[in-house]
Design an enzyme around this catalytic site. Structure first.
Site, PDB file in Angstrom:
ATOM      1  CE1 TYR A 464      -2.837  -3.284   1.080  1.00 36.28           C
ATOM      2  CE2 TYR A 464      -1.844  -3.032   3.258  1.00 36.28           C
ATOM      3  CZ  TYR A 464      -2.605  -3.775   2.356  1.00 36.28           C
ATOM      4  OH  TYR A 464      -3.106  -4.990   2.732  1.00 36.28           O
ATOM      5  CG  HIS A 465       4.018   1.789   1.297  1.00 38.12           C
ATOM      6  ND1 HIS A 465       5.013   1.042   1.908  1.00 38.12           N
ATOM      7  CD2 HIS A 465       3.060   1.979   2.250  1.00 38.12           C
ATOM      8  CE1 HIS A 465       4.675   0.793   3.156  1.00 38.12           C
ATOM      9  NE2 HIS A 465       3.494   1.354   3.393  1.00 38.12           N
TER      10      HIS A 465
END
Length: 529
Positions: A464-465
């Site tokens: 999730y980056h």
């Protein structure tokens, strides 16, 4: 008419709304496509497990089929609610290391070196441990130690130390390397999202208007000067004008998407969708980077992991006993940073997140029994992806081509193998002897390269980056300059994770808040002349 329009009430947008509206003479409009953050599971830290399938507050994106991952489409959750992804994330407070930012500056993001950005981290932070040379204690964002952690998290730390990793009580201190418990963005045992830290204290200001359920569809211009935004709300097509600046803070996916829908991007690609190019900026949507993650999952006996914890007991402890117990857990309680055998500089190149529960497919696939999960991701991927328009309709999500493991020399795949091997080494240590059951993923041990590659291609997922799709700099692929103004335009900035030229060594929420703090200062200074 407003002075400033901020598009996106996520991590960066809430910062901007607060800081810009501190001047009572400035009229600020904040638009958010999602709803208010009223869901109680947003605010109870462990409630994040209950938010996974909530499409009302999640954009629920997915990639195009990934060639190096067996053609799988990977799920990309992104926050669609006040606070954005800071309202649904695991709350780990990690900044990265000085060399990350010095690398930005050396690559053309002038003025973004560590000495320039550290004051803005401190400006935002209210750390429960107090102030120091590397921590602030007077900012809006509460950062604290976990109130509760599982015995399995303590076992992870002990096992990692047995495997040769040092204990580190502060990943934002003098040294990042080592293992320990994460500090988290929590206040009194509750999530402290960007909406909690920045927006809530400002909501009563008469010069700040916050509209939820308002999806931006295109920017408006006079020539190359941004004048406002078109948006859809409650079935109506509306327009708002900005006298000073329009600021895109819709995140690494939606900020470049809105630029392209507004005629800013690669000219030929825009024409393919019937969009008249306004500014030919081929870097819009390119340079996409993300941390790809591999999970090692192991069974344990009943009664210790969170897999089958009593939700009633957790709720009673949390809501009726003053934010106590497992409800205050961020789930990814422990973790750390390591240098693999492939490290090319002094920085850590692997990050761990340990979860005292079994996770498969982001927790969307419930596994039977009890267990624990060790996430590991390479911190400096060489692969680059891109976003492309699906069509000219703002309601259609862009095509996300993450291009995981797509680098020409195969370095990223080698790093994923290192992640899996380092994880296995930690989990086989004596500290886990009393807890260890049968392996789940991978199902075997001592795997050769071919077996590890098959495991990685079948099970790797995002952690999730996503960043980089409106990268700052002055090179031909740059989208914004070092003050975050969009090249070739006037009165338009992008302020969010999309402007990061390269991933930092760790989670991306704290750096995004820093970027927004710094941008707000520049915007106010520009207005003051």
């Amino acid at each position: 008419m407003y002075d400033y329009i901020v598009i996106g009430a996520g991590s960066a947008g809430c910062v901007l709304a607060n800081r810009l509206s501190e001047d009572p003479a400035c009229r600020v409009l904040l638009l958010e496509a999602g709803p208010r953050d009223t869901n109680p599971f947003i605010h109870m830290p462990a409630g994040l497990a209950r938010l996974v399938n909530n499409r009302r507050i999640n954009w629920n994106l997915e990639t195009e089929p990934e060639p190096a991952l067996g053609g799988r489409r990977l799920w990309w959750p992104r926050g669609k609610v006040l606070g954005g992804s800071s309202s649904i994330n695991a709350m780990c407070y990690v900044r990265g290391v000085p060399d990350d930012y010095d690398g930005w500056a050396a690559g053309g993001a002038t003025g973004w070196g560590w000495e320039q950005v550290l004051p803005w981290f401190l400006h935002s932070e209210r750390n429960s441990r107090g102030a120091s040379a590397l921590h602030g204690d007077a900012g809006p964002l509460s950062v604290s130690d976990l109130r509760h952690h599982n015995p399995l998290s303590a076992a992870f730390i002990a096992a990692a130390r047995e495997a040769g990793h040092a204990h580190n009580p502060d990943f934002n201190g003098e040294q990042q390397l080592g293992v320990g418990l994460y500090q988290v963005t929590q206040r009194d045992g509750a999530r402290c999202s960007s909406a909690d830290a920045y927006l809530r204290p400002a909501r009563q200001r008469r010069n700040l208007t916050v509209l939820t359920g308002a999806q931006a569809t295109a920017l408006s211009f006079e020539g190359t000067t941004a004048t406002g935004v078109h948006y859809r709300r409650a079935g109506r097509h509306l327009h708002a004008r900005a006298a000073a600046e329009v600021i895109l803070s819709a995140g690494a996916i939606h900020s470049p998407h809105l630029l392209m829908l507004s005629g800013i991007g690669g000219a030929d690609a825009l024409r393919c969708h019937g969009i008249t190019p306004r500014v030919d900026l081929p870097g819009v949507g390119r340079n996409l980077q993300d941390h790809l993650d591999i999970c090692t999952v192991v069974h344990t006996g009943p009664g210790v992991s969170y897999d089958r914890s009593s939700e009633l007991r957790i709720a009673v402890d949390y809501f009726l006993r003053g934010h106590r117990g497992a409800g205050t857990s961020n789930l990814a309680e422990a973790g750390g940073f390591a240098r693999s055998s492939l490290a090319t500089d002094a920085r850590a190149d692997v990050q761990f997140h340990f979860v005292p529960a079994m996770l498969d497919n982001h927790g969307r696939h419930r596994l039977p029994g009890d267990g624990y999960t060790l996430h590991a991701c390479p911190l400096h991927p060489r692969s680059r992806g891109q976003l492309r328009l699906r069509d000219a309709d703002a309601r259609s999500p862009p095509r996300i081509q993450a291009n995981y493991l797509g680098d020409a020399d195969g370095h990223d795949l080698k790093m994923m193998r290192e992640c899996a091997r380092l994880s296995a080494e930690i989990l086989r240590q004596p500290a886990f002897d009393r807890w260890r059951g049968a392996p789940v993923f991978p199902s075997g041990t001592d795997l050769d390269d071919a077996a590890l590659d098959a495991f990685i291609r079948a099970k790797a997922e995002t952690i999730y980056h996503p960043v980089g799709t409106c990268a700052m700099g002055r090179h031909p692929e740059a989208v914004v300059d070092p003050t975050l103004r969009v090249h070739g335009t006037e009165r338009l900035r992008v302020v969010d994770a999309s402007v990061m030229p390269r991933l930092v060594s760790g989670n991306t929420n704290a750096p995004t808040l820093m970027i927004a703090e710094r941008a707000a200062h520049w915007i106010r200074a520009a207005a003051a002349g």
